[in-house]
Design a protein around this motif. Structure first.
Motif, PDB file in Angstrom:
ATOM      1  N   TYR A  80       5.257 -14.268   1.919  1.00  0.00           N
ATOM      2  CA  TYR A  80       4.568 -14.705   1.091  1.00  0.00           C
ATOM      3  C   TYR A  80       3.157 -13.627   0.449  1.00  0.00           C
ATOM      4  O   TYR A  80       2.707 -13.385  -0.438  1.00  0.00           O
ATOM      5  N   GLY A  81       3.398 -12.348   1.324  1.00  0.00           N
ATOM      6  CA  GLY A  81       2.327 -11.385  -0.093  1.00  0.00           C
ATOM      7  C   GLY A  81       1.125 -11.329   0.481  1.00  0.00           C
ATOM      8  O   GLY A  81       0.510 -10.758   0.311  1.00  0.00           O
ATOM      9  N   ASP A  82       0.947 -12.271   1.093  1.00  0.00           N
ATOM     10  CA  ASP A  82      -0.678 -11.937   1.928  1.00  0.00           C
ATOM     11  C   ASP A  82      -1.155 -13.199   3.004  1.00  0.00           C
ATOM     12  O   ASP A  82       0.427 -13.872   3.685  1.00  0.00           O
ATOM     13  N   LEU A  83      -2.108 -12.751   3.534  1.00  0.00           N
ATOM     14  CA  LEU A  83      -2.236 -13.654   5.109  1.00  0.00           C
ATOM     15  C   LEU A  83      -3.038 -15.145   4.738  1.00  0.00           C
ATOM     16  O   LEU A  83      -3.441 -15.357   6.038  1.00  0.00           O
ATOM     17  N   SER A  84      -3.924 -15.199   3.426  1.00  0.00           N
ATOM     18  CA  SER A  84      -4.641 -16.311   3.662  1.00  0.00           C
ATOM     19  C   SER A  84      -3.755 -17.717   3.914  1.00  0.00           C
ATOM     20  O   SER A  84      -4.824 -18.719   3.555  1.00  0.00           O
ATOM     21  N   ARG A  85      -2.940 -17.768   3.293  1.00  0.00           N
ATOM     22  CA  ARG A  85      -1.978 -19.436   2.837  1.00  0.00           C
ATOM     23  C   ARG A  85      -1.611 -19.401   4.007  1.00  0.00           C
ATOM     24  O   ARG A  85      -1.554 -19.242   4.978  1.00  0.00           O
TER      25      ARG A  85
ATOM     26  N   ARG B  27      -1.975  12.578   1.326  1.00  0.00           N
ATOM     27  CA  ARG B  27      -3.279  12.794   0.928  1.00  0.00           C
ATOM     28  C   ARG B  27      -3.545  10.562   1.198  1.00  0.00           C
ATOM     29  O   ARG B  27      -4.011  10.396  -0.179  1.00  0.00           O
ATOM     30  N   ASN B  28      -2.357   9.917   0.856  1.00  0.00           N
ATOM     31  CA  ASN B  28      -2.039   8.977   1.090  1.00  0.00           C
ATOM     32  C   ASN B  28      -3.657   8.228   2.098  1.00  0.00           C
ATOM     33  O   ASN B  28      -4.095   8.680   3.379  1.00  0.00           O
ATOM     34  N   LEU B  29      -4.894   7.123   2.052  1.00  0.00           N
ATOM     35  CA  LEU B  29      -6.077   6.804   2.952  1.00  0.00           C
ATOM     36  C   LEU B  29      -5.096   6.039   3.901  1.00  0.00           C
ATOM     37  O   LEU B  29      -6.240   6.805   4.796  1.00  0.00           O
ATOM     38  N   VAL B  30      -4.377   5.407   3.504  1.00  0.00           N
ATOM     39  CA  VAL B  30      -3.919   4.552   4.305  1.00  0.00           C
ATOM     40  C   VAL B  30      -3.205   5.809   5.672  1.00  0.00           C
ATOM     41  O   VAL B  30      -3.695   5.000   7.138  1.00  0.00           O
ATOM     42  N   ALA B  91     -12.112  -0.911  10.407  1.00  0.00           N
ATOM     43  CA  ALA B  91     -12.091  -2.078   9.680  1.00  0.00           C
ATOM     44  C   ALA B  91     -12.876  -1.507   8.460  1.00  0.00           C
ATOM     45  O   ALA B  91     -12.514  -1.714   7.035  1.00  0.00           O
ATOM     46  N   VAL B  92     -13.473  -1.146   8.599  1.00  0.00           N
ATOM     47  CA  VAL B  92     -14.509  -0.717   7.655  1.00  0.00           C
ATOM     48  C   VAL B  92     -14.581   0.449   6.763  1.00  0.00           C
ATOM     49  O   VAL B  92     -14.518   0.599   5.631  1.00  0.00           O
ATOM     50  N   ALA B  93     -13.609   1.370   7.619  1.00  0.00           N
ATOM     51  CA  ALA B  93     -12.841   2.955   6.513  1.00  0.00           C
ATOM     52  C   ALA B  93     -11.637   1.517   5.766  1.00  0.00           C
ATOM     53  O   ALA B  93     -11.358   2.057   4.451  1.00  0.00           O
ATOM     54  N   LEU B  94     -10.906   0.445   5.994  1.00  0.00           N
ATOM     55  CA  LEU B  94      -9.700   0.187   5.086  1.00  0.00           C
ATOM     56  C   LEU B  94     -10.628  -0.777   4.396  1.00  0.00           C
ATOM     57  O   LEU B  94      -9.611  -0.884   2.923  1.00  0.00           O
ATOM     58  N   ALA B  95     -11.553  -1.183   4.641  1.00  0.00           N
ATOM     59  CA  ALA B  95     -12.492  -2.082   3.401  1.00  0.00           C
ATOM     60  C   ALA B  95     -12.541  -1.350   2.549  1.00  0.00           C
ATOM     61  O   ALA B  95     -12.456  -1.473   1.571  1.00  0.00           O
TER      62      ALA B  95
ATOM     63  N   LEU C  67      -5.133  -6.490  11.066  1.00  0.00           N
ATOM     64  CA  LEU C  67      -6.257  -5.740   9.726  1.00  0.00           C
ATOM     65  C   LEU C  67      -5.333  -4.991   9.407  1.00  0.00           C
ATOM     66  O   LEU C  67      -5.481  -5.268   7.943  1.00  0.00           O
ATOM     67  N   MET C  68      -4.618  -3.943   9.021  1.00  0.00           N
ATOM     68  CA  MET C  68      -3.890  -3.008   8.592  1.00  0.00           C
ATOM     69  C   MET C  68      -2.887  -3.551   7.779  1.00  0.00           C
ATOM     70  O   MET C  68      -2.965  -3.350   6.795  1.00  0.00           O
ATOM     71  N   LEU C  69      -2.338  -5.081   8.115  1.00  0.00           N
ATOM     72  CA  LEU C  69      -1.399  -5.476   7.136  1.00  0.00           C
ATOM     73  C   LEU C  69      -2.300  -6.139   5.913  1.00  0.00           C
ATOM     74  O   LEU C  69      -1.415  -6.106   4.782  1.00  0.00           O
ATOM     75  N   ALA C  70      -3.551  -7.145   6.170  1.00  0.00           N
ATOM     76  CA  ALA C  70      -4.181  -7.292   5.013  1.00  0.00           C
ATOM     77  C   ALA C  70      -4.786  -6.113   4.432  1.00  0.00           C
ATOM     78  O   ALA C  70      -4.560  -6.550   2.920  1.00  0.00           O
ATOM     79  N   THR C  71      -4.763  -5.475   4.781  1.00  0.00           N
ATOM     80  CA  THR C  71      -5.316  -3.553   4.130  1.00  0.00           C
ATOM     81  C   THR C  71      -3.473  -3.748   3.223  1.00  0.00           C
ATOM     82  O   THR C  71      -3.683  -3.663   2.204  1.00  0.00           O
ATOM     83  N   LEU C  72      -2.268  -3.738   3.919  1.00  0.00           N
ATOM     84  CA  LEU C  72      -1.581  -3.292   3.619  1.00  0.00           C
ATOM     85  C   LEU C  72      -0.895  -4.018   1.634  1.00  0.00           C
ATOM     86  O   LEU C  72      -0.372  -3.810   0.605  1.00  0.00           O
ATOM     87  N   ALA C  73      -1.707  -5.603   2.147  1.00  0.00           N
ATOM     88  CA  ALA C  73      -1.587  -6.602   1.181  1.00  0.00           C
ATOM     89  C   ALA C  73      -1.726  -6.619  -0.061  1.00  0.00           C
ATOM     90  O   ALA C  73      -1.398  -6.446  -1.685  1.00  0.00           O
ATOM     91  N   PHE C  74      -3.124  -5.016  -0.035  1.00  0.00           N
ATOM     92  CA  PHE C  74      -3.820  -5.228  -1.156  1.00  0.00           C
ATOM     93  C   PHE C  74      -3.073  -3.595  -1.744  1.00  0.00           C
ATOM     94  O   PHE C  74      -3.275  -3.711  -2.737  1.00  0.00           O
TER      95      PHE C  74
END
Lengths: 94, 121, 235, 141, 125
Positions: A80-85, B27-30, B91-95, C67-74
């Protein structure tokens, strides 16, 4: 005897790790992580007996319970490409 | 035997340097955040390995047992909290990464700097 | 036997770390981070730190991957411009090779390894750390606190201040995430609704704090270059 | 796309188990491995699993955002409150010995409450973080 | 009695180790994702189950055995589900199974009536 089983589990961990490193597709990596999780459950249970304090099996129990979450998150991520659905809603991601 | 006693430390140093390398060369932030996590974990394992006593057991008292050697509980306490704090700060960093992606459209460090250095008008 | 498991797990850990460096797919890196967490939990168990292993297990299996996957989705799961490896000599394009970081890392690592010569051996009961406060905790905890798990008694009672601080830090992290991610879509001054997605705040580019808080007056995006929408990107 | 029934049934079975297990970890933490931090994370992992399978909207109905935010702050308040209570009862900050007649019992109460506070905070924080990450970019939720 | 339990436990542990290792080798050597999933399933259920049963014999009648039983139960519950989820995600993601015809076997080596590659658009909704 626990030693033999531990060595077997360690060898399998090495094989699963190899699959995670080689893994041509991302699904192979997920499969390797999944398998690695089970092997961790086993090695923790065996370690409890090896060190003579087998009452610490709670850790293995925890892994047996929640290893599932990671795989499910991956499934959703890919399908689905996201986690909220909701799982059976809609086809495509955003 | 000396090598056996120090093998662990070498691996920790190796892990720490791998994390450091990812942090300063990618260089990739993640990816940088993952490197930071590896760095952090190496410190965690280092602390825990300091508390280990050969032949000891986990610091949960056994009733009625005599002369049981327990490992040092102090590093365990420090690291236990540090792990949870670590995931919260991650989590803050990912945000932050998500916001950067929304604002700049990329999470590659050099592209972001290139955009920042453009003269606006 | 414990030593063997310890050695093997550490070797796996090192291998996984190298793989994280080399992969150019963020998704694979996240999966490897999952393996890394599992290995770490195993190592903590070998080192008698069951409580820590427990925490690592819960966090690693339950939270961080999600959390990591949720970020990767973006952000998409590909590293856009894969960096050349040191050994990759054949590349024609002038790409920055990560030589300087490698030198820095090697020098630092060499200094640290040189320093381990003075470290006490792993698992030696005579290590200085075992002679300061830990013996008191282990001996007195049963009479003073009455809880068999010494880690709990140290965590909640002897070092209650510390834990209070850590709890506050965790809470603050949640506040930070809320502030960062709760800036919902807003109308810009042209009356167009937009996500931050394609708008570079070029007027206020110098004012980083206003941008962070999502309070900036977002202006029209610069005309997007062709091919920029392509998430995967062709390097 | 209606054949996700296996996952849904499995989740329905496993989520309560995880919640129960988290409570075990919380209240058995004095005797075995476990405690507030771990229990909070496991508790939130159960809700994350629920949200993954049943969607964020339904999870919001089960566990609204304001409850989660309240949890995140209530735990810290509980922790600080225990400290203040011990000050009121004549001890130092977070000196649980004065909470009951027998110092050992006081320590027990103190540890129990403090761990509960930690668990509530960690639970709230983890679920808040997940909510914000998962809901980002979806205004229909 | 304890000797019998020990022997049984050793037997289970050894068999379990065999299953675990064979599954691991299969994960390396199998040609495509779905066959690898099968091998990982062997270690997750067969191998892990046998090892845990072997440990149960060592634990005797105690809380340890109960915990091992729980571990076994949850493992056998969640592992097939995650395997299923993974296979589903892979199919949805366009992963192609490896068909017997890809092996380039001589016609004599084929199993009669087995596994013709499905014609696209037929047999699938």
């Amino acid at each position: 005897m626990f030693g033999v089983a531990s060595v077997a589990v360690l060898v399998t961990m090495a094989l699963a790790l190899t699959r995670a490193l080689l893994g041509p597709t991302v699904y192979d990596r997920v499969l390797a992580v999944n398998m690695f999780g089970t092997k961790t459950v086993l090695i923790i249970a065996l370690l409890g007996f090896l060190t003579g304090r087998p009452d610490f099996l709670d850790l293995a129990l925890l892994y047996a319970l929640i290893n599932f979450i990671g795989t499910l998150a991956v499934l959703k991520f890919f399908e689905y490409g996201d986690l909220s659905r909701r799982l059976d809603q809609g086809e495509a991601g955003p | 035997m000396r090598v056996l006693g120090l093998y662990n430390y070498w691996i920790f140093i190796f892990l720490m340097m791998v994390g450091f390398y990812i942090l300063i060369s990618r260089r990739n932030l993640v990816k940088k955040i993952l490197g930071l996590n590896i760095f952090q974990t190496s410190v965690f394992i280092f602390y825990i390995s300091m508390g280990k006593i050969t032949g000891g057991t986990a610091p949960i008292l056994v009733e009625g047992a005599e002369a049981v050697v327990y490992s040092n509980p102090l590093p365990h306490v420090l690291i236990l909290t540090a792990i949870v704090v670590g995931v919260s700060t991650t989590a803050v960093a990912l945000a932050l990464v998500v916001r950067i992606k929304e604002a700049y459209g990329t999470i590659e460090g050099d592209e972001i700097s290139a955009m920042d250095n453009q003269i606006p008008f | 036997m414990g030593v063997l498991v310890d050695f093997a797990l550490l070797a796996f850990l090192a291998t996984t770390a190298i793989a994280v460096v080399r992969t150019t797919n963020l998704f694979a890196a996240v999966m490897l981070a999952g393996i890394y967490s599992l290995l770490t939990a195993g190592l903590f168990t070998v080192m008698d730190a069951v409580d820590v292993a427990f925490t690592e297990a819960a966090v690693g299996a339950g939270i961080s991957t999600v959390l990591m996957l949720a970020t990767l989705a973006f952000v998409g799961s590909r590293v856009k411009t894969p960096q050349l490896r040191i050994t990759d000599i054949s590349a024609k394009v002038p790409v920055r090779r990560p030589v300087f970081p490698l030198v820095v890392v090697l020098v630092t690592g060499a200094i640290l390894i040189w320093g381990t010569g003075d470290m006490p051996a792993y698992g030696d009961p005579a290590n200085p750390i075992h002679h300061h406060v830990a013996p008191r905790y282990l001996e007195e905890s049963e009479h003073e606190i009455g809880v068999p798990n010494v880690v709990t008694s140290v965590l909640a009672s002897y070092r209650g201040f510390d834990t209070f601080g850590e709890t506050t830090v965790v809470f603050t992290a949640a506040v930070g995430v809320m502030i960062l991610l709760s800036a919902m879509r807003r109308k810009d001054r042209f009356g167009e609704e937009r996500w931050g997605e394609e708008s570079v705040p070029d007027l206020f580019r110098g004012f980083a704090p206003t941008f962070w808080l999502g309070q900036d007056g977002r202006m029209r995006a610069p005309p997007s270059q062709p091919g920029e929408e392509d998430e995967g990107g062709t390097p | 796309m209606s054949d996700q029934i296996i996952l849904r049934v499995a989740t329905k079975i496993i989520v309560p188990t995880i919640l129960l297990y988290a409570l075990y970890v919380q209240f058995h933490g004095d005797y075995g491995p476990g405690g507030g931090f771990q229990a909070g994370v496991i508790f939130s992992a159960a809700f994350i699993l629920y949200a993954l399978v049943f969607g964020l909207r339904r999870t919001h109905r089960v566990l609204p955002t304001w409850v989660v935010r309240g949890c995140a702050s209530a735990g810290v308040l509980l922790y600080g409150g225990v400290g203040l209570a011990s000050m009121v009862m004549g001890g130092a900050f977070l000196d649980y010995g004065v909470l009951a007649h027998d110092p050992k019992h006081g320590q027990h109460y103190g540890i129990l409450l403090v761990e509960l506070g930690v668990m509530i905070t960690v639970f709230g924080v983890m679920v808040t973080i997940f909510y914000f990450f998962a809901a980002r970019g979806r205004e229909d939720l | 009695m304890s000797t019998v339990a020990d022997v049984l436990s050793w037997g289970f542990l050894l068999t379990g180790s065999f299953f675990v290792i064979s599954g691991g080798i299969g994960v390396i050597r199998m040609p495509d994702l779905f066959t690898r999933l099968h091998c990982s399933g062997v270690t997750d259920t067969g191998g892990a189950g046998l090892v845990l049963v072997g440990l149960m014999f060592q634990g005797g009648l105690s809380l340890v055995t109960l915990k091992l039983l729980f571990i076994l139960g949850f493992l056998w519950f969640s592992s097939p589900v995650s395997t299923y989820a993974l296979a589903r995600a892979a199919l949805a993601g366009g992963e192609e199974p490896f068909w017997a015809e890809d092996l380039d076997l001589p016609p004599s080596a084929r199993i009669p009536g087995f596994s013709p590659r499905p014609v696209p658009g037929e047999g699938e909704e």
